[in-house]
Design a protein around this motif. Structure first.
Motif, PDB file in Angstrom:
ATOM      1  N   ARG A 188      15.833   6.905  -6.111  1.00 60.62           N
ATOM      2  CA  ARG A 188      16.684   7.985  -6.639  1.00 60.62           C
ATOM      3  C   ARG A 188      17.663   8.498  -5.592  1.00 60.62           C
ATOM      4  O   ARG A 188      18.720   8.999  -5.942  1.00 60.62           O
ATOM      5  CB  ARG A 188      15.826   9.113  -7.177  1.00 60.62           C
ATOM      6  N   LYS A 189      17.334   8.361  -4.314  1.00 57.36           N
ATOM      7  CA  LYS A 189      18.268   8.749  -3.259  1.00 57.36           C
ATOM      8  C   LYS A 189      19.500   7.856  -3.246  1.00 57.36           C
ATOM      9  O   LYS A 189      20.556   8.255  -2.768  1.00 57.36           O
ATOM     10  CB  LYS A 189      17.588   8.702  -1.884  1.00 57.36           C
ATOM     11  N   THR A 190      19.385   6.646  -3.767  1.00 54.47           N
ATOM     12  CA  THR A 190      20.537   5.748  -3.848  1.00 54.47           C
ATOM     13  C   THR A 190      21.425   6.058  -5.057  1.00 54.47           C
ATOM     14  O   THR A 190      22.469   5.446  -5.208  1.00 54.47           O
ATOM     15  CB  THR A 190      20.093   4.269  -3.937  1.00 54.47           C
ATOM     16  N   GLY A 191      20.986   6.968  -5.915  1.00 58.46           N
ATOM     17  CA  GLY A 191      21.767   7.339  -7.088  1.00 58.46           C
ATOM     18  C   GLY A 191      21.372   6.581  -8.339  1.00 58.46           C
ATOM     19  O   GLY A 191      22.014   6.705  -9.374  1.00 58.46           O
ATOM     20  N   LYS A 192      20.320   5.791  -8.267  1.00 55.11           N
ATOM     21  CA  LYS A 192      19.849   5.033  -9.429  1.00 55.11           C
ATOM     22  C   LYS A 192      18.683   5.772 -10.076  1.00 55.11           C
ATOM     23  O   LYS A 192      17.946   6.500  -9.432  1.00 55.11           O
ATOM     24  CB  LYS A 192      19.374   3.632  -9.017  1.00 55.11           C
ATOM     25  N   CYS A 193      18.509   5.550 -11.349  1.00 58.03           N
ATOM     26  CA  CYS A 193      17.402   6.149 -12.087  1.00 58.03           C
ATOM     27  C   CYS A 193      16.224   5.176 -12.079  1.00 58.03           C
ATOM     28  O   CYS A 193      16.398   3.986 -12.336  1.00 58.03           O
ATOM     29  CB  CYS A 193      17.842   6.446 -13.515  1.00 58.03           C
ATOM     30  N   ALA A 194      15.033   5.686 -11.763  1.00 56.15           N
ATOM     31  CA  ALA A 194      13.846   4.834 -11.710  1.00 56.15           C
ATOM     32  C   ALA A 194      12.696   5.509 -12.438  1.00 56.15           C
ATOM     33  O   ALA A 194      12.534   6.724 -12.364  1.00 56.15           O
ATOM     34  CB  ALA A 194      13.449   4.570 -10.268  1.00 56.15           C
ATOM     35  N   ALA A 195      11.909   4.703 -13.146  1.00 59.87           N
ATOM     36  CA  ALA A 195      10.739   5.199 -13.865  1.00 59.87           C
ATOM     37  C   ALA A 195       9.587   4.227 -13.651  1.00 59.87           C
ATOM     38  O   ALA A 195       9.772   3.011 -13.710  1.00 59.87           O
ATOM     39  CB  ALA A 195      11.043   5.330 -15.347  1.00 59.87           C
ATOM     40  N   ILE A 196       8.408   4.759 -13.395  1.00 55.53           N
ATOM     41  CA  ILE A 196       7.225   3.922 -13.160  1.00 55.53           C
ATOM     42  C   ILE A 196       6.728   3.375 -14.488  1.00 55.53           C
ATOM     43  O   ILE A 196       6.504   4.123 -15.443  1.00 55.53           O
ATOM     44  CB  ILE A 196       6.113   4.730 -12.462  1.00 55.53           C
ATOM     45  N   ILE A 197       6.550   2.047 -14.526  1.00 53.47           N
ATOM     46  CA  ILE A 197       6.019   1.389 -15.727  1.00 53.47           C
ATOM     47  C   ILE A 197       4.508   1.246 -15.597  1.00 53.47           C
ATOM     48  O   ILE A 197       3.760   1.628 -16.484  1.00 53.47           O
ATOM     49  CB  ILE A 197       6.658   0.003 -15.942  1.00 53.47           C
ATOM     50  N   SER A 198       4.061   0.658 -14.466  1.00 55.69           N
ATOM     51  CA  SER A 198       2.627   0.460 -14.280  1.00 55.69           C
ATOM     52  C   SER A 198       2.275   0.392 -12.802  1.00 55.69           C
ATOM     53  O   SER A 198       3.099   0.025 -11.965  1.00 55.69           O
ATOM     54  CB  SER A 198       2.161  -0.830 -14.970  1.00 55.69           C
ATOM     55  N   SER A 253       0.813  -1.208   0.000  1.00 56.98           N
ATOM     56  CA  SER A 253       0.000   0.000   0.000  1.00 56.98           C
ATOM     57  C   SER A 253       0.853   1.268   0.000  1.00 56.98           C
ATOM     58  O   SER A 253       0.426   2.321   0.453  1.00 56.98           O
ATOM     59  CB  SER A 253      -0.928  -0.001   1.216  1.00 56.98           C
ATOM     60  N   VAL A 254       2.049   1.167  -0.493  1.00 61.01           N
ATOM     61  CA  VAL A 254       2.979   2.291  -0.528  1.00 61.01           C
ATOM     62  C   VAL A 254       2.748   3.122  -1.785  1.00 61.01           C
ATOM     63  O   VAL A 254       2.364   2.602  -2.830  1.00 61.01           O
ATOM     64  CB  VAL A 254       4.440   1.788  -0.446  1.00 61.01           C
ATOM     65  N   ASP A 255       2.978   4.443  -1.671  1.00 61.40           N
ATOM     66  CA  ASP A 255       2.798   5.362  -2.787  1.00 61.40           C
ATOM     67  C   ASP A 255       3.922   5.164  -3.815  1.00 61.40           C
ATOM     68  O   ASP A 255       5.097   5.147  -3.453  1.00 61.40           O
ATOM     69  CB  ASP A 255       2.824   6.795  -2.255  1.00 61.40           C
ATOM     70  N   PRO A 256       3.606   5.007  -5.096  1.00 62.62           N
ATOM     71  CA  PRO A 256       4.635   4.809  -6.122  1.00 62.62           C
ATOM     72  C   PRO A 256       5.650   5.955  -6.195  1.00 62.62           C
ATOM     73  O   PRO A 256       6.823   5.730  -6.473  1.00 62.62           O
ATOM     74  CB  PRO A 256       3.843   4.700  -7.430  1.00 62.62           C
ATOM     75  N   VAL A 257       5.222   7.169  -5.935  1.00 62.44           N
ATOM     76  CA  VAL A 257       6.139   8.304  -5.976  1.00 62.44           C
ATOM     77  C   VAL A 257       7.174   8.190  -4.850  1.00 62.44           C
ATOM     78  O   VAL A 257       8.345   8.510  -5.046  1.00 62.44           O
ATOM     79  CB  VAL A 257       5.353   9.638  -5.875  1.00 62.44           C
TER      80      VAL A 257
END
Length: 115
Positions: free
Chosen positions: A59-69, A48-52
């Protein structure tokens, strides 16, 4: 909040990257399960966690992330007879993006000798 399945595209190139991403997501409140498909680069989070919040944490770890679905989680399939296991993808221990850079600082001074 209701339980939902969130899929994200994350660049994971080594074991250290994978561990950092999993730790960052697992510490969020409301996460039920986290899985990573290294070959496809997909991180799946159920809870039940917010995707944002998930993207911000990654992103705080330095990795790039993008929501797919984002959607409702699938119901588990009934177990099949002798399901073949997927081959395990082995990752290197560390990648060029993760390596720490050692810095060496030297000072040179001559002892003072007054005669």
């Amino acid at each position: 909040m209701s339980t939902k399945k969130t899929e994200l595209k994350v660049t994971i190139s080594c074991r250290k990257c994978k561990t950092e991403v999993l730790k960052a997501v697992a510490k969020l409140t409301g996460v039920d399960s986290v899985t990573v498909d290294v070959e496809k680069g997909i991180l799946t989070v159920v809870g039940s966690v917010d995707p944002v919040c998930i993207v911000k944490s990654i992103r705080k770890t330095g990795k790039c992330a993008a929501i797919i679905s984002v959607g409702p989680p699938k119901k588990p399939d009934p177990p099949k007879e002798k399901e073949k296991e997927k081959p395990v993808c082995t990752l290197p221990a560390c990648c060029k993006q993760c390596k720490l850079v050692a810095v060496r600082y030297e000072t040179y001074y001559a002892p003072c000798s007054i005669l």
